[in-house]
Design an enzyme around this catalytic site. Structure first.
Site, short mmCIF file in Angstrom:
data_model
loop_
_atom_site.label_atom_id
_atom_site.label_comp_id
_atom_site.label_asym_id
_atom_site.label_seq_id
_atom_site.Cartn_x
_atom_site.Cartn_y
_atom_site.Cartn_z
N TYR A 120 -15.77 -0.38 7.17
CA TYR A 120 -15.46 -1.15 5.95
C TYR A 120 -16.66 -2.01 5.60
O TYR A 120 -16.85 -3.09 6.13
CB TYR A 120 -14.23 -2.03 6.17
CG TYR A 120 -12.95 -1.28 6.47
CD1 TYR A 120 -12.83 0.09 6.26
CD2 TYR A 120 -11.84 -1.96 6.98
CE1 TYR A 120 -11.65 0.76 6.55
CE2 TYR A 120 -10.65 -1.29 7.25
CZ TYR A 120 -10.57 0.07 7.04
OH TYR A 120 -9.39 0.73 7.33
N PRO A 148 1.28 1.05 1.28
CA PRO A 148 2.72 0.81 1.33
C PRO A 148 3.49 1.14 0.06
O PRO A 148 4.72 1.23 0.10
CB PRO A 148 2.82 -0.69 1.64
CG PRO A 148 1.54 -1.26 1.15
CD PRO A 148 0.51 -0.20 1.40
N LEU A 149 2.81 1.34 -1.06
CA LEU A 149 3.51 1.70 -2.30
C LEU A 149 3.50 3.20 -2.58
O LEU A 149 4.20 3.65 -3.48
CB LEU A 149 2.89 0.96 -3.50
CG LEU A 149 3.52 -0.37 -3.88
CD1 LEU A 149 2.74 -1.00 -5.03
CD2 LEU A 149 4.98 -0.20 -4.30
N GLY A 150 2.72 3.98 -1.85
CA GLY A 150 2.61 5.38 -2.19
C GLY A 150 1.88 5.53 -3.52
O GLY A 150 1.33 4.57 -4.05
#
Length: 295
Positions: free
Chosen positions: A69, A215-217
């Site tokens: 990162y 986490p939201l797709g």
């Protein structure tokens, strides 16, 4: 939300990783504090540092990062913001990717590279030992057993406390576990992206932590489903998605990432969001085509 009015990651409860690292289940992912394309420094360094400090103030004691990162930038910012670290802070990092440029990721999970990557992470994080060190992804050009074996050796040398995996199948988890104890798995997973369902079940059965990312797709219909539940609960879609993850299994440790204090506080508020069973069931019924694993 809970009626306590207290904004804290501790509201999500705790999980003990590897039998000796007890963390609040709502963690923080530090990928987004880097520049565009997960490359270079952030546009607003002071904001990134303030977000990290605010996360810890709000009870976050599990921070996930990786040497790739930035590369290196996320780890350096964590150290600058938080060192000397709180006694209960667990930093999980990863090795196994290389970065030719913005938005570019190439595999390198060879034993030599992993050893060098770990040394770099230790230096940037100002640590003598990494609490949770994750193989970022299996490398098709390298024996998986060789990659895991290299981490097992580094653990024997005292440079890694616990070995973990990312972007893997259940078979990978089982093969790795035959070499060294695996304490957590990090895969893409959400109410709308259930490809890792059986891996979550495996982790729960064996007491292995599971850190879901995205986490939201990505499906539009999934967003519509979560928006509907969010309106009923007076919450945001992301809060509902995180609450679903917390309810899905006691071993799930969400690590939503952001470079904004406002978004961080929105995420942490999900720790105290009580998702009704009907809402949980409705979101669980949402299906989504399998997505390829990405960093």
């Amino acid at each position: 939300m809970s009626n306590s009015g207290v904004l804290s990651a501790a509201a999500a409860g705790t999980f003990t990783v590897g039998g000796d690292l007890t963390v609040n289940r709502m963690g923080y992912g530090a990928m987004r504090i880097t520049g565009p394309g997960i490359w270079g420094p952030p546009a607003d360094k002071e904001s990134a540092l303030a977000t990290l400090r605010r996360a810890v103030e709000l009870g976050v004691n599990l921070i996930d990062t990786a040497d790739s990162y930035g590369p290196g930038v996320s780890e350096e910012l964590i150290a600058e913001a938080l060192y000397p670290y709180p006694a209960d802070l667990v930093i999980a990092t990863k090795g196994g990717w290389q970065r030719p440029g913005p938005n570019q990721w190439t595999h390198n999970a060879g034993p030599k590279h992993l050893a060098e990557a770990l040394e770099g992470s230790l230096k940037r994080l100002r640590l003598e030992r990494i609490d949770i060190y994750q193989l970022h992804a299996p490398d098709n050009a390298v024996s998986f057993e060789a990659s895991v074996g290299a981490l097992a050796k580094l653990r024997e040398q005292g440079k890694i406390r616990h070995v973990a995996l990312s972007n893997v199948t259940r078979e990978h988890v089982e093969r790795a576990s035959a070499i060294v104890p695996i304490v957590s798995v990090q895969n893409r997973y959400s109410f709308a992206d259930r490809e890792s369902d059986f891996i979550v079940d495996h982790c729960e059965k064996h007491g292995i932590g599971f850190m879901p990312w995205a986490p939201l797709g990505q499906a539009k219909e999934a967003h519509e489903a979560v928006k509907k539940e969010a309106e009923v609960l007076g919450a945001t879609p992301l809060q509902v998605a995180l609450a679903w993850l917390l309810k899905r299994s006691k071993v799930i440790l969400p690590i939503p990432g952001t470079s904004s204090i406002a978004h961080l506080e929105e995420n942490i508020a999900a720790a105290s969001l009580e998702l009704p069973q009907a809402a949980y069931d409705a979101l669980s019924a949402v299906s989504h085509p399998p997505a390829s694993l990405r960093p």
